[in-house]
Motif scaffolding. Structure first.
Motif, PDB file in Angstrom:
ATOM      1  N   ASP A  42       0.606  -1.230   0.074  1.00  0.00           N
ATOM      2  CA  ASP A  42      -0.168  -0.062   0.105  1.00  0.00           C
ATOM      3  C   ASP A  42       0.823   1.454   0.063  1.00  0.00           C
ATOM      4  O   ASP A  42       0.491   2.325  -0.100  1.00  0.00           O
ATOM      5  N   SER A  43       2.032   1.394   0.400  1.00  0.00           N
ATOM      6  CA  SER A  43       2.818   2.458   0.190  1.00  0.00           C
ATOM      7  C   SER A  43       3.277   2.847  -0.920  1.00  0.00           C
ATOM      8  O   SER A  43       3.282   4.177  -1.289  1.00  0.00           O
ATOM      9  N   ARG A  44       3.076   2.091  -2.071  1.00  0.00           N
ATOM     10  CA  ARG A  44       3.122   2.644  -3.530  1.00  0.00           C
ATOM     11  C   ARG A  44       2.011   3.299  -3.828  1.00  0.00           C
ATOM     12  O   ARG A  44       1.963   4.331  -4.363  1.00  0.00           O
ATOM     13  N   ASP A  45       0.701   2.882  -3.724  1.00  0.00           N
ATOM     14  CA  ASP A  45      -0.615   3.598  -3.839  1.00  0.00           C
ATOM     15  C   ASP A  45      -0.450   4.905  -2.994  1.00  0.00           C
ATOM     16  O   ASP A  45      -1.027   6.037  -3.498  1.00  0.00           O
ATOM     17  N   ARG A  46      -0.181   4.677  -1.887  1.00  0.00           N
ATOM     18  CA  ARG A  46      -0.036   6.170  -0.830  1.00  0.00           C
ATOM     19  C   ARG A  46       0.889   7.205  -1.626  1.00  0.00           C
ATOM     20  O   ARG A  46       0.546   8.337  -1.541  1.00  0.00           O
ATOM     21  N   ARG A  47       2.034   6.710  -2.053  1.00  0.00           N
ATOM     22  CA  ARG A  47       3.023   7.564  -2.936  1.00  0.00           C
ATOM     23  C   ARG A  47       2.404   8.482  -3.997  1.00  0.00           C
ATOM     24  O   ARG A  47       2.444   9.563  -4.145  1.00  0.00           O
ATOM     25  N   ARG A  48       1.796   7.216  -4.904  1.00  0.00           N
ATOM     26  CA  ARG A  48       0.925   7.873  -6.188  1.00  0.00           C
ATOM     27  C   ARG A  48      -0.159   8.708  -5.805  1.00  0.00           C
ATOM     28  O   ARG A  48      -0.173   9.944  -6.479  1.00  0.00           O
ATOM     29  N   THR A  49      -0.763   8.706  -4.707  1.00  0.00           N
ATOM     30  CA  THR A  49      -1.774   9.563  -4.218  1.00  0.00           C
ATOM     31  C   THR A  49      -1.376  10.959  -3.703  1.00  0.00           C
ATOM     32  O   THR A  49      -1.938  11.885  -4.112  1.00  0.00           O
ATOM     33  N   LYS A  50       0.047  10.725  -3.049  1.00  0.00           N
ATOM     34  CA  LYS A  50       0.606  11.972  -2.692  1.00  0.00           C
ATOM     35  C   LYS A  50       0.772  13.008  -3.656  1.00  0.00           C
ATOM     36  O   LYS A  50       0.898  13.987  -3.678  1.00  0.00           O
ATOM     37  N   ILE A  51       1.644  12.315  -4.937  1.00  0.00           N
ATOM     38  CA  ILE A  51       2.082  12.683  -5.787  1.00  0.00           C
ATOM     39  C   ILE A  51       1.079  13.405  -6.761  1.00  0.00           C
ATOM     40  O   ILE A  51       1.098  14.741  -7.093  1.00  0.00           O
ATOM     41  N   LEU A  52      -0.046  12.770  -6.854  1.00  0.00           N
ATOM     42  CA  LEU A  52      -1.411  13.251  -7.460  1.00  0.00           C
ATOM     43  C   LEU A  52      -1.844  14.589  -6.821  1.00  0.00           C
ATOM     44  O   LEU A  52      -2.157  15.596  -7.458  1.00  0.00           O
TER      45      LEU A  52
ATOM     46  N   ILE B 163      -2.000  18.277  -8.371  1.00  0.00           N
ATOM     47  CA  ILE B 163      -3.383  19.186  -8.329  1.00  0.00           C
ATOM     48  C   ILE B 163      -3.103  20.389  -7.552  1.00  0.00           C
ATOM     49  O   ILE B 163      -3.480  21.593  -8.157  1.00  0.00           O
ATOM     50  N   VAL B 164      -2.605  20.608  -6.351  1.00  0.00           N
ATOM     51  CA  VAL B 164      -2.647  21.737  -5.523  1.00  0.00           C
ATOM     52  C   VAL B 164      -1.426  22.590  -6.194  1.00  0.00           C
ATOM     53  O   VAL B 164      -1.542  23.803  -6.357  1.00  0.00           O
ATOM     54  N   ALA B 165      -0.407  22.039  -6.911  1.00  0.00           N
ATOM     55  CA  ALA B 165       0.600  22.937  -7.443  1.00  0.00           C
ATOM     56  C   ALA B 165       0.089  23.639  -8.740  1.00  0.00           C
ATOM     57  O   ALA B 165       0.288  24.996  -8.960  1.00  0.00           O
ATOM     58  N   GLY B 166      -0.767  22.802  -9.255  1.00  0.00           N
ATOM     59  CA  GLY B 166      -1.348  23.397 -10.663  1.00  0.00           C
ATOM     60  C   GLY B 166      -2.467  24.515 -10.509  1.00  0.00           C
ATOM     61  O   GLY B 166      -2.482  25.506 -11.101  1.00  0.00           O
ATOM     62  N   LEU B 167      -3.130  24.191  -9.213  1.00  0.00           N
ATOM     63  CA  LEU B 167      -4.156  25.181  -8.761  1.00  0.00           C
ATOM     64  C   LEU B 167      -3.433  26.638  -8.368  1.00  0.00           C
ATOM     65  O   LEU B 167      -3.794  27.980  -8.635  1.00  0.00           O
ATOM     66  N   LEU B 168      -2.552  26.479  -7.885  1.00  0.00           N
ATOM     67  CA  LEU B 168      -1.555  27.449  -7.139  1.00  0.00           C
ATOM     68  C   LEU B 168      -0.944  28.625  -8.227  1.00  0.00           C
ATOM     69  O   LEU B 168      -0.872  29.338  -8.508  1.00  0.00           O
TER      70      LEU B 168
END
Length: 157
Positions: A11-21, A25-30
């Motif tokens: 599950d660490s791989r999925d958590r890492r992918r979710t964090k990156i996503l 998104i936050v960086a794009g909105l900013l």
């Protein structure tokens, strides 16, 4: 390999992918908000140069900033519609704003081929409005006034 020999779920791989996503998104909105908010930066900067020259009581530099022509003295006939003498009457010590001791650029509003910039001068409640042409950054008297609003207006300006 059979189904029973499959690797354990990581599950660490999925958590890492979710964090990156989420970060993307936050960086794009900013970045989109900053791009939208700073869209009139060059016009606000032109108005800031103008008022800074007035604050230094350098009317010749202010006239140069008004016309975006540092060599205006070489061809003063080019500015016969709004001469330096008229400029001195409007923005000089005997003008409406008097000697400008302080100023702040409050807000701007893009309208058609230019940007209306609002400035607070000498702490007065009445604001100064200048129109900055988007194409050549020359300044003019604004035909309209704008209302800056509150912090939400500043964020969504």
């Amino acid at each position: 390999m059979t189904l029973l020999d499959a690797q354990q779920y990581d599950d660490s791989r999925d958590r890492r992918r979710t964090k990156i996503l989420i970060i993307a998104i936050v960086a794009g909105l900013l970045l989109a908000w900053m791009g939208y908010h700073l869209r009139n930066y060059s016009e606000r900067h032109a108005a800031d140069e103008f008022f800074a020259a007035l604050q230094k009581q350098n009317l010749e530099a202010a006239f140069a900033a008004w016309n975006q022509d540092p060599n205006w003295k070489q061809h003063p006939e080019k500015y016969s519609k709004y001469s330096y003498a008229e400029f001195d009457q409007d923005w000089g010590p005997s003008g409406e704003w008097g000697i400008i001791k302080s100023y702040s650029i409050d807000c701007s509003y893009s309208s058609g081929s230019g940007v209306i910039v609002q400035a607070a001068v000498n702490g007065r409640t009445k604001r100064a409005y200048v129109w900055v042409d988007k194409s050549d950054k020359t300044l003019h008297f604004s035909p309209d006034e704008i209302e800056c609003g509150n912090w939400w207006g500043w964020m969504t300006e």
